[in-house]
Design an enzyme around this catalytic site. Sequence first.
Site, short mmCIF file in Angstrom:
data_model
loop_
_atom_site.label_atom_id
_atom_site.label_comp_id
_atom_site.label_asym_id
_atom_site.label_seq_id
_atom_site.Cartn_x
_atom_site.Cartn_y
_atom_site.Cartn_z
N GLY A 131 0.79 -1.22 0.00
CA GLY A 131 0.00 0.00 0.00
C GLY A 131 0.82 1.27 0.00
O GLY A 131 0.27 2.37 -0.01
N LYS A 191 4.68 1.23 -4.20
CA LYS A 191 5.81 0.69 -4.98
C LYS A 191 5.38 0.39 -6.42
O LYS A 191 6.10 0.72 -7.36
CB LYS A 191 6.34 -0.60 -4.32
CG LYS A 191 6.84 -0.44 -2.91
CD LYS A 191 7.53 -1.69 -2.38
CE LYS A 191 6.62 -2.90 -2.32
NZ LYS A 191 5.55 -2.76 -1.31
N ARG A 231 -5.05 -13.02 -10.61
CA ARG A 231 -6.20 -12.13 -10.42
C ARG A 231 -6.68 -11.68 -11.79
O ARG A 231 -5.95 -11.79 -12.78
CB ARG A 231 -5.80 -10.93 -9.57
CG ARG A 231 -5.47 -11.31 -8.12
CD ARG A 231 -4.91 -10.14 -7.34
NE ARG A 231 -4.56 -10.52 -5.98
CZ ARG A 231 -3.69 -9.89 -5.21
NH1 ARG A 231 -3.05 -8.83 -5.70
NH2 ARG A 231 -3.43 -10.30 -3.98
N ARG A 275 -8.28 1.30 -0.89
CA ARG A 275 -8.20 0.43 -2.06
C ARG A 275 -9.43 -0.45 -2.18
O ARG A 275 -9.78 -0.88 -3.28
CB ARG A 275 -6.95 -0.46 -1.98
CG ARG A 275 -5.67 0.31 -2.04
CD ARG A 275 -4.48 -0.54 -2.41
NE ARG A 275 -4.27 -1.71 -1.57
CZ ARG A 275 -3.15 -2.43 -1.59
NH1 ARG A 275 -2.17 -2.08 -2.39
NH2 ARG A 275 -3.01 -3.48 -0.82
N ARG A 287 -2.03 -7.01 6.93
CA ARG A 287 -1.06 -6.24 6.15
C ARG A 287 -0.41 -5.15 7.01
O ARG A 287 0.77 -4.86 6.87
CB ARG A 287 -1.74 -5.61 4.92
CG ARG A 287 -2.09 -6.61 3.84
CD ARG A 287 -2.71 -5.92 2.63
NE ARG A 287 -3.15 -6.86 1.62
CZ ARG A 287 -2.38 -7.41 0.70
NH1 ARG A 287 -1.09 -7.11 0.67
NH2 ARG A 287 -2.87 -8.26 -0.18
N ASN A 347 6.99 8.29 0.68
CA ASN A 347 6.01 8.58 -0.36
C ASN A 347 4.83 9.36 0.22
O ASN A 347 3.74 8.82 0.44
CB ASN A 347 5.53 7.27 -1.02
CG ASN A 347 4.69 7.55 -2.26
OD1 ASN A 347 4.54 8.69 -2.69
ND2 ASN A 347 4.12 6.50 -2.82
N ASP A 348 5.07 10.66 0.46
CA ASP A 348 3.97 11.53 0.93
C ASP A 348 3.39 12.36 -0.20
O ASP A 348 2.30 12.90 -0.09
CB ASP A 348 4.46 12.43 2.07
CG ASP A 348 5.72 13.21 1.70
OD1 ASP A 348 6.24 13.02 0.59
OD2 ASP A 348 6.19 14.00 2.54
#
Length: 202
Positions: A16, A19, A46, A139, A150, A173-174
Site C-alpha cells: 500500500g 511501490k 487475479r 483500495r 497487512r 512517499n507523501d
Amino acid sequence: MSPCSKVPLVIFGPSGVGKGTLLKRLFAEFPDGFGFSVSHTTRAPRPGETDGKEYHFTTAEKFKDLLQEGAFIEHAQFSGNFYGTSYQTVRHVAESGRRCVLDIDAQGVQQIKKTDLNPVYLFISPPSMSILRQRLRGRATDTEEAIQRRLAIALKEIQYAREPNTYDYVIVNDDLDKAYEKFKQIALGRELIQDLLPPLDD
C-alpha cells in the site's frame, strides 16, 4: 545509463506504500532501461493478470521442486501462498542490457543479503502508519482482517528498515510526483539527498 546503474535495484516497503505505481511510471518513461524481475507464485492469477508478466504462476509442487534445486535468490510464504525470485529471471534482465528491478519484502531482503547479488537497496516508506491504514482501506480490495494482517506486516517491515545497514536509500512517499522524481534519480544511478524515516505512530 552509467555502468553502476546496471547493478540490480531492490525495492522494499509495506503493502500500500505505492511501490507498484512508482515502478509503472519508471517502466513507462524508460521502457528499454529497466526490467522487472518477475517472481514465481503459487497464488491464483487475479483478473487481468498474465502469466510471465505480473508473475510466473506455478503449482506448490513445482515451486518446492525449484526451491530444492536452489533456483531462488529469495522466497517467502504469505497468506498460504509461496513467492520467490529466481536467479534465472534476474539473469534474463541483465542479459537484455537493462537494469534489473526487484520488488520484494523485508524477509526477502534478509535472504538476498546472504547472496553475492550486491544490489542497491531502496526502502519506500509511508508518511505514517495512520496514512498507510487509510490507503489500504481506500483500495477496497481487502477484508478488514486482511488489512489488519497487512498493517501488522507493515509495522515489522518499517521496524526492520530502522535496523542498521538495511538500505542504501529511503523515499517517504507523501507526494507521489516528488517521490517518483527521487525514485527516478536513484534508479538512474544518480546521488541525491536522503529522505529520513518518519517517526512511528500508531
